[in-house]
Design a protein around this motif. Structure first.
Motif, PDB file in Angstrom:
ATOM      1  N   VAL A 201       1.015  -1.706  -0.023  1.00  0.00           N
ATOM      2  CA  VAL A 201       0.026  -0.318   0.122  1.00  0.00           C
ATOM      3  C   VAL A 201       1.000   1.384   0.279  1.00  0.00           C
ATOM      4  O   VAL A 201       0.486   2.239  -0.887  1.00  0.00           O
ATOM      5  CB  VAL A 201      -1.057  -0.226   1.280  1.00  0.00           C
ATOM      6  CG1 VAL A 201      -1.903   1.555   1.457  1.00  0.00           C
ATOM      7  CG2 VAL A 201      -1.978  -1.452   1.327  1.00  0.00           C
ATOM      8  N   SER A 202       1.592   1.309   1.262  1.00  0.00           N
ATOM      9  CA  SER A 202       3.264   2.509   0.849  1.00  0.00           C
ATOM     10  C   SER A 202       3.318   2.770  -0.455  1.00  0.00           C
ATOM     11  O   SER A 202       3.665   4.404  -0.403  1.00  0.00           O
ATOM     12  CB  SER A 202       3.484   2.481   1.885  1.00  0.00           C
ATOM     13  OG  SER A 202       4.491   1.135   1.462  1.00  0.00           O
ATOM     14  N   THR A 203       4.275   1.815  -0.857  1.00  0.00           N
ATOM     15  CA  THR A 203       4.968   1.865  -2.219  1.00  0.00           C
ATOM     16  C   THR A 203       3.934   2.881  -3.205  1.00  0.00           C
ATOM     17  O   THR A 203       3.557   3.179  -4.409  1.00  0.00           O
ATOM     18  CB  THR A 203       5.516   0.648  -2.601  1.00  0.00           C
ATOM     19  OG1 THR A 203       6.781   0.752  -1.773  1.00  0.00           O
ATOM     20  CG2 THR A 203       6.377   1.432  -3.610  1.00  0.00           C
ATOM     21  N   GLY A 204       2.499   1.827  -3.173  1.00  0.00           N
ATOM     22  CA  GLY A 204       1.510   2.215  -4.747  1.00  0.00           C
ATOM     23  C   GLY A 204       1.318   3.004  -4.357  1.00  0.00           C
ATOM     24  O   GLY A 204       0.820   4.155  -4.986  1.00  0.00           O
ATOM     25  N   ILE A 205       0.642   4.089  -2.974  1.00  0.00           N
ATOM     26  CA  ILE A 205       0.661   4.904  -2.869  1.00  0.00           C
ATOM     27  C   ILE A 205       1.343   6.381  -3.024  1.00  0.00           C
ATOM     28  O   ILE A 205       1.969   7.362  -3.792  1.00  0.00           O
ATOM     29  CB  ILE A 205       0.267   5.698  -1.522  1.00  0.00           C
ATOM     30  CG1 ILE A 205      -1.466   4.736  -1.022  1.00  0.00           C
ATOM     31  CG2 ILE A 205       0.185   7.276  -0.745  1.00  0.00           C
ATOM     32  CD1 ILE A 205      -1.530   4.279   0.927  1.00  0.00           C
ATOM     33  N   ALA A 206       2.950   5.808  -2.640  1.00  0.00           N
ATOM     34  CA  ALA A 206       3.474   6.904  -3.122  1.00  0.00           C
ATOM     35  C   ALA A 206       4.822   7.198  -4.898  1.00  0.00           C
ATOM     36  O   ALA A 206       4.161   8.178  -5.368  1.00  0.00           O
ATOM     37  CB  ALA A 206       5.290   6.531  -2.927  1.00  0.00           C
ATOM     38  N   PHE A 207       4.040   6.360  -5.602  1.00  0.00           N
ATOM     39  CA  PHE A 207       3.711   5.622  -6.759  1.00  0.00           C
ATOM     40  C   PHE A 207       3.082   6.633  -7.507  1.00  0.00           C
ATOM     41  O   PHE A 207       2.954   7.237  -8.315  1.00  0.00           O
ATOM     42  CB  PHE A 207       3.532   4.694  -7.538  1.00  0.00           C
ATOM     43  CG  PHE A 207       5.126   3.694  -7.976  1.00  0.00           C
ATOM     44  CD1 PHE A 207       6.129   5.361  -8.477  1.00  0.00           C
ATOM     45  CD2 PHE A 207       5.969   2.755  -7.267  1.00  0.00           C
ATOM     46  CE1 PHE A 207       7.959   3.840  -8.852  1.00  0.00           C
ATOM     47  CE2 PHE A 207       6.436   2.440  -7.391  1.00  0.00           C
ATOM     48  CZ  PHE A 207       8.241   3.222  -7.751  1.00  0.00           C
ATOM     49  N   SER A 208       1.684   6.611  -6.690  1.00  0.00           N
ATOM     50  CA  SER A 208       0.229   7.397  -7.259  1.00  0.00           C
ATOM     51  C   SER A 208       0.118   8.373  -6.949  1.00  0.00           C
ATOM     52  O   SER A 208       0.148   9.339  -7.598  1.00  0.00           O
ATOM     53  CB  SER A 208      -0.839   6.228  -6.747  1.00  0.00           C
ATOM     54  OG  SER A 208      -1.068   5.454  -6.554  1.00  0.00           O
TER      55      SER A 208
END
Length: 327
Positions: free
Chosen positions: A157-164
């Motif tokens: 979740v945290s990595t996905g949020i960062a890229f988003s």
């Protein structure tokens, strides 16, 4: 007044077509098969680069209209808004699952509309309140159901949020710089501008390919490069490359000449609408009540935005005519 109205209508039509082309980016997870999203991106942007070279050759007579600084700007914007934005979206989907990134991308229309009105005060903020609220509510409804689904096991979740979040910020910067640059060039140079952007995206890919290979992001070496194995991927890469990177970019650059950023920013909301419809088609299901209501609300917000801009432009034109000294 008639000429102004015709220009706005033309700009809106081009903007709608562009968002439909860009929505094709969101079907990538459905079409990669045994290959990765990064295999697809590599194929797509190599094809885009070749098309860009052809486009520059066709419009080479207009290349002299652009200074070297503008040529570098076009290539840089291509690397940023084409390759960079698409890669961040793909990475967001890769790490955060297929529903997290579209939810964040849904913030772009609202943020871009606000940025556009800050840059060139087209409307009083109070007049923007209703369309912006309707638009934001519709985008929330579209993503509400999908956000309740659990992410896949490999998701972060945290990595996905960062890229988003990075994708949203990059697109805002790209949109602002692109529209500002288009105001400095002749309409005849739009084709070569688009070609330079496409070549810039391919150059960015070539620079980063060794890094991607080192991280094992490509499956081509294992699955094969031959047409029998990867023919479907090549076909989709060509199709999406032409529509999203060529026709979509050309249509959006054309729309930006006729529309203020505050309106074009809200019309980008249609990208989320078209993306939702295409995703439903690939999943072979009807929308949920939340999704259906969200789609209708997004359309309502876009229509309200168009009506507000038309009304403001008409009133401004009328005031200018009233202020003219009588003969």
């Amino acid at each position: 007044m008639k000429g102004l109205t015709s220009r706005l209508v033309t700009g809106i039509a081009f903007a709608i077509f562009a968002t439909l082309c860009w929505a094709l980016n969101f079907i990538v997870p459905y079409i990669t098969g045994r290959y990765t999203i990064f295999d697809f991106l590599a194929t797509r942007f190599l094809i885009v680069g070749v098309i860009g070279i052809v486009l520059i050759a066709i419009n080479r007579a207009h290349l002299s209209m652009l200074s070297w600084s503008l040529r570098y700007m076009a290539a840089g914007l291509g690397a940023m808004g084409y390759f960079g934005y698409s890669t961040l979206i793909a990475s967001g989907v890769q790490f955060g699952g297929p529903v997290l990134t579209p939810a964040f991308i849904g913030m772009v229309p609202v943020l871009l509309a606000l940025l556009g009105n800050v840059h060139s005060k087209v409307l009083a903020w109070r007049r923007l309140a209703l369309p912006l609220c309707v638009l934001a509510f519709g985008l929330l409804l579209i993503n509400l159901t999908s956000l309740q689904h659990p992410l896949n096991e490999s998701a972060s979740v945290s990595t996905g949020i960062a890229f988003s979040v990075a994708a949203v910020m990059l697109w805002l910067v790209f949109s602002f710089l692109n529209q500002s640059s288009l105001e400095k060039i002749s309409p005849g140079a739009t084709g070569v501008w688009t070609g330079l952007m496409m070549v810039g995206s391919a150059l960015a890919l070539l620079v980063l390919m060794p890094l991607a290979q080192a991280f094992g992001l490509f499956h081509f070496p294992h699955q094969g490069y031959d047409f029998a194995s990867a023919g479907t991927l090549y076909g989709w890469a060509f199709l999406i490359g032409v529509f999203s990177s060529l026709l979509g970019a050309w249509a959006w650059n054309r729309a930006c000449r006729d529309l203020p950023m505050v309106l074009s920013g809200q019309l980008i909301a249609l990208e989320s609408l078209f993306a939702a419809v295409l995703a439903l088609a690939f999943e072979r299901r009807l929308p949920s009540w939340n999704e259906a209501l969200g789609i209708m609300t997004v359309l309502m917000g876009a229509v309200l935005a168009v009506q507000v801009i038309f009304s403001a432009k008409g009133q401004k034109k009328a005031r200018m005519q009233d202020e003219k000294p009588s003969a």
